[in-house]
Design a protein around this motif. Structure first.
Motif, PDB file in Angstrom:
ATOM      1  N   GLY A 464       5.098  -4.720  44.443  1.00  0.00           N
ATOM      2  CA  GLY A 464       5.516  -3.529  43.742  1.00  0.00           C
ATOM      3  C   GLY A 464       5.355  -3.594  42.246  1.00  0.00           C
ATOM      4  O   GLY A 464       5.355  -2.571  41.577  1.00  0.00           O
ATOM      5  N   ALA A 465       5.237  -4.769  41.658  1.00  0.00           N
ATOM      6  CA  ALA A 465       5.068  -4.864  40.211  1.00  0.00           C
ATOM      7  C   ALA A 465       3.618  -4.577  39.859  1.00  0.00           C
ATOM      8  O   ALA A 465       2.702  -5.179  40.406  1.00  0.00           O
ATOM      9  N   ALA A 466       3.413  -3.653  38.912  1.00  0.00           N
ATOM     10  CA  ALA A 466       2.036  -3.245  38.586  1.00  0.00           C
ATOM     11  C   ALA A 466       1.221  -4.417  38.080  1.00  0.00           C
ATOM     12  O   ALA A 466       0.057  -4.576  38.437  1.00  0.00           O
ATOM     13  N   SER A 467       1.848  -5.243  37.268  1.00  0.00           N
ATOM     14  CA  SER A 467       1.102  -6.370  36.704  1.00  0.00           C
ATOM     15  C   SER A 467       0.794  -7.434  37.744  1.00  0.00           C
ATOM     16  O   SER A 467       0.003  -8.329  37.508  1.00  0.00           O
ATOM     17  N   GLN A 468       1.460  -7.356  38.927  1.00  0.00           N
ATOM     18  CA  GLN A 468       1.235  -8.342  39.974  1.00  0.00           C
ATOM     19  C   GLN A 468       0.264  -7.853  41.035  1.00  0.00           C
ATOM     20  O   GLN A 468       0.064  -8.506  42.048  1.00  0.00           O
ATOM     21  N   GLN A 469      -0.345  -6.689  40.822  1.00  0.00           N
ATOM     22  CA  GLN A 469      -1.372  -6.241  41.741  1.00  0.00           C
ATOM     23  C   GLN A 469      -2.561  -7.194  41.696  1.00  0.00           C
ATOM     24  O   GLN A 469      -2.800  -7.867  40.707  1.00  0.00           O
ATOM     25  N   LYS A 470      -3.306  -7.207  42.795  1.00  0.00           N
ATOM     26  CA  LYS A 470      -4.441  -8.103  42.896  1.00  0.00           C
ATOM     27  C   LYS A 470      -5.738  -7.383  42.548  1.00  0.00           C
ATOM     28  O   LYS A 470      -5.836  -6.161  42.620  1.00  0.00           O
ATOM     29  N   VAL A 471      -6.713  -8.167  42.178  1.00  0.00           N
ATOM     30  CA  VAL A 471      -8.048  -7.624  41.922  1.00  0.00           C
ATOM     31  C   VAL A 471      -8.556  -6.894  43.165  1.00  0.00           C
ATOM     32  O   VAL A 471      -9.167  -5.835  43.084  1.00  0.00           O
ATOM     33  N   GLY A 472      -8.256  -7.472  44.347  1.00  0.00           N
ATOM     34  CA  GLY A 472      -8.696  -6.860  45.589  1.00  0.00           C
ATOM     35  C   GLY A 472      -8.121  -5.479  45.826  1.00  0.00           C
ATOM     36  O   GLY A 472      -8.707  -4.664  46.544  1.00  0.00           O
ATOM     37  N   ASP A 473      -6.944  -5.182  45.233  1.00  0.00           N
ATOM     38  CA  ASP A 473      -6.348  -3.857  45.398  1.00  0.00           C
ATOM     39  C   ASP A 473      -7.166  -2.773  44.706  1.00  0.00           C
ATOM     40  O   ASP A 473      -7.072  -1.599  45.071  1.00  0.00           O
ATOM     41  N   LEU A 474      -7.920  -3.137  43.695  1.00  0.00           N
ATOM     42  CA  LEU A 474      -8.718  -2.163  42.936  1.00  0.00           C
ATOM     43  C   LEU A 474     -10.207  -2.285  43.211  1.00  0.00           C
ATOM     44  O   LEU A 474     -10.990  -1.485  42.689  1.00  0.00           O
ATOM     45  N   MET A 475     -10.594  -3.254  44.016  1.00  0.00           N
ATOM     46  CA  MET A 475     -12.013  -3.552  44.189  1.00  0.00           C
ATOM     47  C   MET A 475     -12.758  -2.408  44.870  1.00  0.00           C
ATOM     48  O   MET A 475     -12.274  -1.822  45.841  1.00  0.00           O
ATOM     49  N   ILE A 476     -13.931  -2.088  44.353  1.00  0.00           N
ATOM     50  CA  ILE A 476     -14.824  -1.107  44.950  1.00  0.00           C
ATOM     51  C   ILE A 476     -16.134  -1.803  45.302  1.00  0.00           C
ATOM     52  O   ILE A 476     -16.291  -3.001  45.078  1.00  0.00           O
TER      53      ILE A 476
END
Length: 604
Positions: A464-476
């Motif tokens: 849930g922490a924005a700064s703890q999101q993974k690269v894979g969560d945004l990967m295209i």
């Protein structure tokens, strides 16, 4: 200290400036999509749940057909094995293993996609794309092995097939990797829930083992998928529990210490079981023989063991229920425990495709019954039936191999329907998991990732922490790469027909080897005029060290690479060891999320 604070403020100002320049245009779109995203995920999860229930049913029908062809009858494999002649029990698993191995061998010739078929890997360090042909080939191989008596479970194939169908559904719709990974996790939840009639355990398995994240926006779809798969499966198979546990009311505090003893023993058994599976795999791989011969050898060894212990055939449901009765002597339990353990090691180590979940439950049942019977013969714990130790042993050995006490206790509860033993189950699972972790750091699912060099730090992230999101969560999808031997004329044409100023360069195996910048081409034009455009290739003009990311890297840790890179689409590789190009991250999106996290943190 002042200069450090000034430097931090400058970094923040740079981030905010970048945000204003590149982020405002897409902010309104994100706001419009925010409310529809959960609904989309639930709809997809429901579809995956239906797929999971149907996959379980179809796999069962196909497996029964294989049994009729190979053994002349269907039903529980142990019951079938007991009526066969000893020589038939010896030869059937070997012949089935040979066919299963040849299926993998021949199937590899028709498989063009060399990507990993491990659902853990494509979620933890990949783009969520599971290859269809590889998975179907492995599913057929698993069916042949299980139907001919291999000491392995069918839940592995069902879960893998459901995850593949879920991934393929997203690939056809051309969804982004973050949604594909969620679909794969929904597939594992649906497959596990359908195979065991256990929706809670299926959901927790996908969240704890596959995703490593219990945030509600992810856990909700997993639950929905598991519930739908369970109901579809119950339509075909009913609701009866797999294991029959005699009723027992656990009410005495003085009885708890015996389950601590069981937890200590189960933790050691689970850790040793993991080590032995690793060494069995190493031993079989050292044999100077093709893969199909090794699988056939594993089947032969299982067959030889089954000449005296037919209970080692299959996943062990029937034999486990026999242990539950408490009618076996201590010597018989020890012999059955050793036979099933060695048979499972032979099947798994030789490369037989299947699940180790159910065989682990069998080993745990035998270990628990051994402790209970031993205590009874020594005059202790007379008021606790052997069946109670058996059930708790199943859960605690499972916890030791999974390193997940929560999943193990829920699984043992759901497959037995016995709530009274939950306190003892919780205690033993917690103890066994801690003991196993101290002996063997990897679980049965993460060991394969560790051998490939895939870093698995999912447990360290704060959901849930924005700064703890993974690269894979945004990967295209990645920028279409150039081959390392691409000619200068091809490179120039790519730049003229695209909006990118940087193009990644890969070798024939898809490994990222460098990057070509538009501005670097100028100095090579004169050389091309003298030598000819065919003499200059991508390797001559590329920058060999391209900043790149990995899917499991947290955005906060990716910030230096993002700021260092000149590219709008920063390349993402599967892991640092293999370096295969699998995606890209839009720099503006990642910096925008980090900027929001910094702003929220400074306002608190």
């Amino acid at each position: 200290m002042k200069s450090r604070g000034k430097s931090s403020r400058n970094l923040l100002n740079r981030l905010r400036g970048y945000l204003i320049a590149h982020w405002e245009g897409s902010l309104r779109v994100r706001e419009r999509l925010r409310f529809s995203e959960p609904a989309i995920h639930l709809i997809l999860a429901g579809v995956v749940g239906v797929i999971g229930g149907l996959t379980n049913w179809v796999f069962y029908l196909c497996l029964e057909a294989v049994k009729r062809l190979a053994l002349g009858r269907s039903g529980d494999l142990v019951e079938v094995a007991q009526v066969l002649d000893p020589w038939q029990r010896a030869m059937t698993p070997m012949l089935g293993g040979l066919l299963a191995g040849l299926t993998l061998h021949w199937g590899a010739r028709f498989v063009r996609d060399k990507r990993s078929a491990n659902f853990m890997e494509v979620v933890a360090a990949g783009d969520g794309k599971l290859p269809m042909r590889v998975t179907l080939t492995r599913g057929l191989s698993s069916m042949l092995s299980i139907g001919s008596g291999a000491s392995i479970g069918r839940e592995g194939a069902i879960t893998q097939l459901t995850a593949m169908f879920a991934s393929k559904l997203g690939q056809v719709a051309k969804w982004q990797p973050y949604r594909l990974r969620l679909l794969v996790a929904c597939g594992t939840a649906a497959g596990m829930a359908a195979a065991y009639n256990a929706p809670i355990a299926g959901s927790v398995f996908a969240a704890a083992i596959v995703l490593g994240n219990f945030s509600m926006n992810l856990f909700g779809p997993l639950v929905f998928s598991a519930v739908v798969a369970t109901i579809v499966s119950r339509h075909f198979f009913g609701i009866a529990p797999f294991y029959v546990v005699p009723h027992y009311d656990f009410t005495e505090l003085s009885q708890l210490p015996w389950f601590v003893v069981l937890g200590l023993f189960a933790g050691a058994v689970g850790a040793v079981f993991l080590r032995m599976m690793h060494y069995a795999g190493v031993w079989f791989k050292r044999l100077p023989a093709p893969d199909y011969a090794r699988i056939a050898l594993g089947g032969l060894l299982v067959g030889l063991i089954s000449m005296h212990f037919p209970q080692v055939w299959g996943n062990g449901y029937g034999a486990t229920n026999e242990i539950m009765t408490g009618n076996l002597t201590l010597l018989a339990l020890l012999a059955l425990f050793a036979a099933k353990l060695v048979a499972t090691l032979c099947s798994v180590g030789s490369g037989t495709v299947g699940g180790v979940f159910t065989p682990t439950l069998f080993v745990g049942a035998a270990a628990g019954a051994f402790i209970g019977t031993s205590l009874h013969q020594l005059g202790f714990a007379d008021t606790i039936p052997t069946a109670a130790f058996t059930l708790v042993g199943m859960g605690s050995v499972l916890a030791a191999t999974l390193h997940s006490p929560l999943l193990a206790m829920i699984m043992a509860f759901e497959i037995s329907g016995n709530y009274s033993l939950v306190p003892a189950l919780m205690l033993a699972c917690a103890v066994s998991s801690m003991i196993a972790r101290s002996i063997h750091s990897d679980s049965v699912y993460t060991e394969a990732l560790s051998r490939k060099g895939v870093e698995d730090d999912r447990e360290s992230a704060e959901p849930g922490a924005a700064s703890q999101q993974k690269v894979g969560d945004l990967m295209i999808d990645p920028v279409a790469p150039l081959q390392e031997n691409a000619k200068l004329r091809q490179i120039a044409k790519r730049f003229l027909t695209s909006t990118f100023n940087f193009l990644p360069v890969v070798d024939k195996e898809g490994k990222l080897v460098g990057i070509v910048a538009l501005q670097d081409l100028k100095e090579h034009l004169s050389a091309a005029e003298e030598l000819g455009f065919h003499a200059v290739i991508a390797m001559d003009v590329m920058r060999p060290h391209a900043p790149c990311l990995t899917p499991n890297l947290r955005l906060s840790d990716a910030l230096p690479t993002l700021l260092q890179s000149e590219q709008r689409h920063v390349p993402v590789v599967n892991n640092r060891r293999e370096g295969r190009l699998i995606g890209a991250v839009v720099k503006a999106d990642a910096l925008g999320i980090l900027s929001e996290a910094i702003a929220q943190g400074s306002s608190k």
